[in-house]
Design an enzyme around this catalytic site. Structure first.
Site, PDB file in Angstrom:
ATOM      1  N   HIS A  19       0.673  -1.228   0.134  1.00  0.00           N
ATOM      2  CA  HIS A  19       0.043   0.028   0.091  1.00  0.00           C
ATOM      3  C   HIS A  19       0.833   1.319  -0.075  1.00  0.00           C
ATOM      4  CE1 HIS A  19       0.969   0.716   4.380  1.00  0.00           C
ATOM      5  NE2 HIS A  19       0.300  -0.784   4.501  1.00  0.00           N
ATOM      6  N   HIS A  22       4.132   1.549   2.485  1.00  0.00           N
ATOM      7  CA  HIS A  22       5.090   0.442   2.157  1.00  0.00           C
ATOM      8  C   HIS A  22       5.860   1.693   0.788  1.00  0.00           C
ATOM      9  CE1 HIS A  22       2.503  -2.753   3.113  1.00  0.00           C
ATOM     10  NE2 HIS A  22       3.584  -2.642   4.320  1.00  0.00           N
ATOM     11  N   CYS A 127       1.099 -10.388  20.310  1.00  0.00           N
ATOM     12  CA  CYS A 127       0.188  -9.562  19.372  1.00  0.00           C
ATOM     13  C   CYS A 127       0.621 -10.245  18.094  1.00  0.00           C
ATOM     14  CB  CYS A 127       0.465  -8.115  19.157  1.00  0.00           C
ATOM     15  SG  CYS A 127      -0.341  -7.338  17.770  1.00  0.00           S
ATOM     16  N   CYS A 130       1.976  -7.893  15.445  1.00  0.00           N
ATOM     17  CA  CYS A 130       3.317  -7.365  15.455  1.00  0.00           C
ATOM     18  C   CYS A 130       4.308  -8.531  15.575  1.00  0.00           C
ATOM     19  CB  CYS A 130       3.335  -6.712  16.892  1.00  0.00           C
ATOM     20  SG  CYS A 130       2.655  -5.004  17.293  1.00  0.00           S
ATOM     21  N   CYS A 145      -3.503  -4.507  21.842  1.00  0.00           N
ATOM     22  CA  CYS A 145      -2.092  -4.118  21.263  1.00  0.00           C
ATOM     23  C   CYS A 145      -2.323  -2.835  21.037  1.00  0.00           C
ATOM     24  CB  CYS A 145      -1.827  -4.833  20.099  1.00  0.00           C
ATOM     25  SG  CYS A 145      -0.531  -4.106  19.327  1.00  0.00           S
ATOM     26  N   HIS A 148      -1.890  -2.076  17.059  1.00  0.00           N
ATOM     27  CA  HIS A 148      -2.898  -2.689  16.172  1.00  0.00           C
ATOM     28  C   HIS A 148      -4.239  -2.627  16.609  1.00  0.00           C
ATOM     29  CE1 HIS A 148       0.987  -4.426  14.461  1.00  0.00           C
ATOM     30  NE2 HIS A 148       0.192  -4.115  13.303  1.00  0.00           N
ATOM     31  N   LYS A 292      -3.593   5.435  10.047  1.00  0.00           N
ATOM     32  CA  LYS A 292      -2.378   5.036   9.545  1.00  0.00           C
ATOM     33  C   LYS A 292      -2.931   4.117   8.465  1.00  0.00           C
ATOM     34  CE  LYS A 292       1.325   1.744  10.299  1.00  0.00           C
ATOM     35  NZ  LYS A 292       0.978   0.289  10.344  1.00  0.00           N
ATOM     36  N   LYS A 295      -2.726  -2.548   5.440  1.00  0.00           N
ATOM     37  CA  LYS A 295      -3.301  -3.550   4.729  1.00  0.00           C
ATOM     38  C   LYS A 295      -4.027  -4.484   5.749  1.00  0.00           C
ATOM     39  CE  LYS A 295       0.930  -6.494   4.626  1.00  0.00           C
ATOM     40  NZ  LYS A 295       2.173  -5.730   4.521  1.00  0.00           N
TER      41      LYS A 295
HETATM   42  N1  MSP Z   1       8.131  -7.071   8.346  1.00  0.00           N
HETATM   43  C1  MSP Z   1       8.171  -6.076   9.214  1.00  0.00           C
HETATM   44  C2  MSP Z   1       9.525  -5.337   9.240  1.00  0.00           C
HETATM   45  C3  MSP Z   1      10.963  -6.306   9.419  1.00  0.00           C
HETATM   46  S1  MSP Z   1      12.329  -5.148   8.886  1.00  0.00           S
HETATM   47  C4  MSP Z   1      13.517  -6.406   9.311  1.00  0.00           C
HETATM   48  C5  MSP Z   1       7.028  -5.135   9.204  1.00  0.00           C
HETATM   49  N2  MSP Z   1       6.542  -5.140   7.925  1.00  0.00           N
HETATM   50  S2  MSP Z   1       5.225  -4.241   7.446  1.00  0.00           S
HETATM   51  O1  MSP Z   1       4.861  -4.798   6.137  1.00  0.00           O
HETATM   52  O2  MSP Z   1       4.285  -4.009   8.507  1.00  0.00           O
HETATM   53  O3  MSP Z   1       5.773  -2.730   7.055  1.00  0.00           O
HETATM   54  C6  MSP Z   1       6.019  -1.802   8.050  1.00  0.00           C
HETATM   55  C7  MSP Z   1       6.882  -0.715   7.480  1.00  0.00           C
HETATM   56  O4  MSP Z   1       6.024  -0.204   6.356  1.00  0.00           O
HETATM   57  C8  MSP Z   1       6.925   0.740   8.315  1.00  0.00           C
HETATM   58  O5  MSP Z   1       8.065   0.606   9.150  1.00  0.00           O
HETATM   59  C9  MSP Z   1       7.020   1.482   7.281  1.00  0.00           C
HETATM   60  O6  MSP Z   1       8.424   1.567   6.792  1.00  0.00           O
HETATM   61  C10 MSP Z   1       6.076   1.052   6.037  1.00  0.00           C
HETATM   62  N3  MSP Z   1       4.784   1.639   6.483  1.00  0.00           N
HETATM   63  C11 MSP Z   1       3.655   1.173   6.525  1.00  0.00           C
HETATM   64  N4  MSP Z   1       2.569   1.598   6.761  1.00  0.00           N
HETATM   65  C12 MSP Z   1       2.887   2.980   6.704  1.00  0.00           C
HETATM   66  C13 MSP Z   1       2.271   4.100   6.739  1.00  0.00           C
HETATM   67  N5  MSP Z   1       0.985   4.256   6.910  1.00  0.00           N
HETATM   68  N6  MSP Z   1       3.006   5.203   6.617  1.00  0.00           N
HETATM   69  C14 MSP Z   1       4.385   5.127   6.749  1.00  0.00           C
HETATM   70  N7  MSP Z   1       4.972   4.211   6.500  1.00  0.00           N
HETATM   71  C15 MSP Z   1       4.357   2.875   6.512  1.00  0.00           C
HETATM   72  O7  MSP Z   1       6.956  -4.185   9.947  1.00  0.00           O
END
Ligand code: MSP
Length: 659
Positions: A19, A22, A127, A130, A145, A148, A292, A295
């Site tokens: 999304h 990311h 969680c 997380c 949590c 989340h 935020k 997905k």
């Molecule tokens: N898999 C773990 C990370 C492991 S790293 C060794 C994870 N994955 S995640 O798919 O949830 O991705 C989280 C990351 O995606 C956030 O830290 C950020 O970089 C990005 N983001 C996800 N949603 C976001 C927003 N709404 N806004 C900004 N960044 C976002 O956590």
């Protein structure tokens, strides 16, 4: 500053499609990588997917799929999104790859040999979203949590622990004495967290299967965060030449995973005896109607959002560079920010089209009409206070914006570029070149003014290249220039940089879409959350993929003699709209070759002179009649009106073999 630069994004969970959140982190990483390459550093950018753990195991089961198949399906969606956004990672790592699994087991053993891993029992509140335990204190009312807002589960299991407590003092020292955690607010939060005391960390699970086996104890799988964090390291380990990139220069994360990256990760690395990353930068969230963007089902709240946040859909309608520009320019890096589609368009219109693009569009016609398509020279005797002001401001912006990029304030760096472009437009207005063009007596003065404006365009386009790579290259292309990023050569402007006099310009279609009220309304309608995917005026052509060609042996490929050639001259072939006749230097004693190429709809002849192209040198000559024979063929791709010829990103001697 090191001459290597290594930036990473978190590796994303594969429980759904990518999304805009990311996309945000990944676009920033890509822009940083491009900025540092432009500065001549050896730069590397890693992203990838995090594929193990209970969350993925459960989601796959719910769909009746094998975890790996489910993970592959979603990893492919991430991998496919990046090119659409102009994002070009050097590597994409999946935690299910053999190179990663072997690496994690090796680092586990290293930490164990240090005496930092021991077997025990753990009961806690977990969680699943997380993939982490929570303490009672952290939970929201109703046992939810805090990240989340979903219920946690009680897990009790035999587990291996990592001696996190042993690293408490070292971590506090790291946080206090270095800029390891940025920005300041996050650093203070983490200092406060560690000061409360650290307990040892459970780093294995027996309650599910989907993970990397603990070396020597296959009943346990490695905790998904111990597994995932080491990706940044395992991705470099297959090739010894990549060791130079360790440690990472900057690791980008959002605030949801700061603790994992600034407490657990450096502790694992200290235990493993590896140097620590220079900086973990925690940026804010992109919010959609105050929440935020996410997905995780059930998180987005009611459909208060009226516009899509689907990155592919946004790119389809707006183009990658417009979206990148917004993400890098509008969002203060480090702060939360509401993602609003109308603002994406407003910025593109006011700043890209009407300020930067306009400066280019209004100036090139003077070069074409008055100076025969060649960039005029500056007459120093005709330069006054206004020129001095422009030159001084350009130098200041070049230096200051470079420094801002180095300190993760790219949003401010871009603002400075805009200021310079605005000053260029004011200068244009006050010098009124259209008046100077009326009298031959003012020709030298006109040339001086136009040369100054083109210098502003060149300098701004170069500085925007990390942000809008395609559009910046197109602007520079119209100025008859190419951006040169190569190791050891700092291509970031140190001053207002003039286009060399006599450079042949190559004007073309406006680089930025003109946003009139009708176009804007159409774009907004196409981007409504519930609108079907429709092609809009800015939509890139759907790529037509040619059918695959039968496999050949390497020996067959080697029969094709591909050479680098420099185009010495180019001219239209009379009565043949598609054809250009080129003289190409292949470094041969017999002199340059004549090559006839069907590229006339996409290139003006002048735009090719000096370009290095790839030539099929041993193709049988082709007779076009009337004495015109082609001795070779240029490689090119794309539709005939907008094709591109193959070229290299650095110069080589004519005749160099391409293989
Ligand atoms: N898999 C773990 C990370 C492991 S790293 C060794 C994870 N994955 S995640 O798919 O949830 O991705 C989280 C990351 O995606 C956030 O830290 C950020 O970089 C990005 N983001 C996800 N949603 C976001 C927003 N709404 N806004 C900004 N960044 C976002 O956590």
């Amino acid at each position: 500053m090191r001459d290597t630069f290594y930036v990473t994004t978190p590796i994303y969970y594969v429980n759904g499609a990518p999304h805009i959140g990311h996309a945000y982190t990944t676009v920033v990483a890509d822009a940083l990588r491009r900025f540092h390459s432009l500065r001549g550093r050896r730069a590397r950018f890693l992203t990838g997917t995090d594929e193990h753990g209970l969350k993925i195991e459960r989601e796959a089961a719910a769909r009746g799929m094998k975890p790996l198949d489910f993970a592959t399906e979603n990893a492919d969606r991430f991998r496919a999104l990046w090119p659409l956004l102009g994002v070009a990672p050097d590597d994409f790592i999946r935690t299910t790859e053999a190179r990663h699994i072997a690496g994690v087991q090796k680092w586990w053993q290293t930490c164990a040999a240090r005496g930092d891993i021991y077997l025990g029992r753990y009961k806690g509140l977990y969680c699943v979203a997380c993939e982490g335990y929570k303490t009672e204190k952290e939970l929201l009312d109703g046992g939810l949590c805090p990240v989340h807002e979903r219920p946690v589960e009680t897990l009790e299991e035999e587990t291996y622990f990592f001696r996190l407590s042993k690293y408490q003092d070292a971590l506090l020292k790291l946080f206090r004495e270095t800029s390891f955690i940025q920005p300041e607010t996050r650093r203070n939060e983490m200092i406060a967290f560690v000061e409360q005391g650290l307990e040892d960390l459970s780093i294995s699970r027996t309650s599910f299967e989907w993970g990397i086996k603990v070396p020597g104890d296959p009943r346990h799988v490695v905790y998904v965060w111990f597994d995932a964090l080491f990706n940044y390291r395992t991705a470099l380990e297959a090739d010894p030449a990549l060791e130079a990139f360790w440690p990472p220069t900057v690791q980008l994360v959002a605030k949801d995973i700061v603790r994992f990256h600034t407490v657990y990760w450096p502790a694992f690395l200290m235990s493993a005896g590896l140097p620590l990353p220079e900086t973990v930068f925690s940026h804010g969230y992109l919010l959609s109607a105050g929440r935020k963007t996410s997905k995780t089902p059930g998180q987005g709240g009611p459909a208060a959002v009226s516009y899509t946040t689907n990155p592919a859909k946004l790119v389809g309608a707006l183009g990658a560079d417009v979206l990148r520009y917004y993400l890098l320019r509008d969002v203060v890096f480090g702060n939360d920010s509401e993602f609003q589609v109308p603002n994406v368009i407003a910025r593109a219109r006011a700043e890209l089209a009407e300020t930067v693009g306009n400066l280019l569009n209004r100036t090139l016609p003077f070069v074409t009409r008055v100076f025969d398509g060649r960039v005029p020279s500056v007459d120093a005797a005709l330069c006054g206070e206004r020129e001095a002001e422009l030159v001084a401001h350009g130098a200041k912006v070049a230096v200051d914006s470079g420094a801002l990029w180095e300190t993760f304030a790219h949003h401010r760096a871009i603002e400075l570029c805009l200021e310079l472009a605005r000053l260029g437009n004011q200068y244009f207005d006050t010098q009124a070149p259209w008046k100077l063009a009326k009298s031959e007596a003012d020709r030298a003065r006109l040339g001086t003014v136009i040369a100054h404006v083109l210098a502003v365009v060149r300098t701004v386009a170069t500085m925007l290249a990390p942000v809008i790579p395609v559009k910046a290259a197109a602007m520079l292309g119209q100025l008859g220039l190419q951006l040169e990023a190569r190791e050891g050569h700092d291509a970031w402007p140190a001053a207002l940089t003039f286009v060399p006099a006599d450079t042949v310009i190559a004007p073309g279609e406006p680089v930025f879409l003109k946003y009139d009220a009708k176009t804007e309304a159409e774009l907004l309608a196409a981007l409504k959350a519930d609108a079907p995917a429709v092609a809009t005026p800015a939509a890139p052509e759907a790529p037509k993929v040619d059918a695959p060609v039968a496999e050949i042996a390497f020996d067959d490929f080697a029969k094709v003699d591909l050479r680098l050639g420099t185009v010495l001259s180019a001219e239209k072939v009379p009565k043949k709209d598609m054809l250009l006749k080129l003289s190409v230097d292949l470094g041969e004693a017999a002199g340059p070759r004549t090559i006839v190429s069907g590229i006339a709809l996409a290139y003006k002849p002048e735009a090719l002179v000096g370009k290095q192209v790839v030539v099929v040198a041993n193709l049988a000559p082709r007779d076009f009649g009337k004495g015109l024979v082609s001795h070779g063929m240029l490689l090119a791709c794309g539709p005939k009106e907008s094709l591109g010829v193959a070229t290299f990103d650095r110069a080589f001697a004519p005749g160099t073999r391409v293989k």
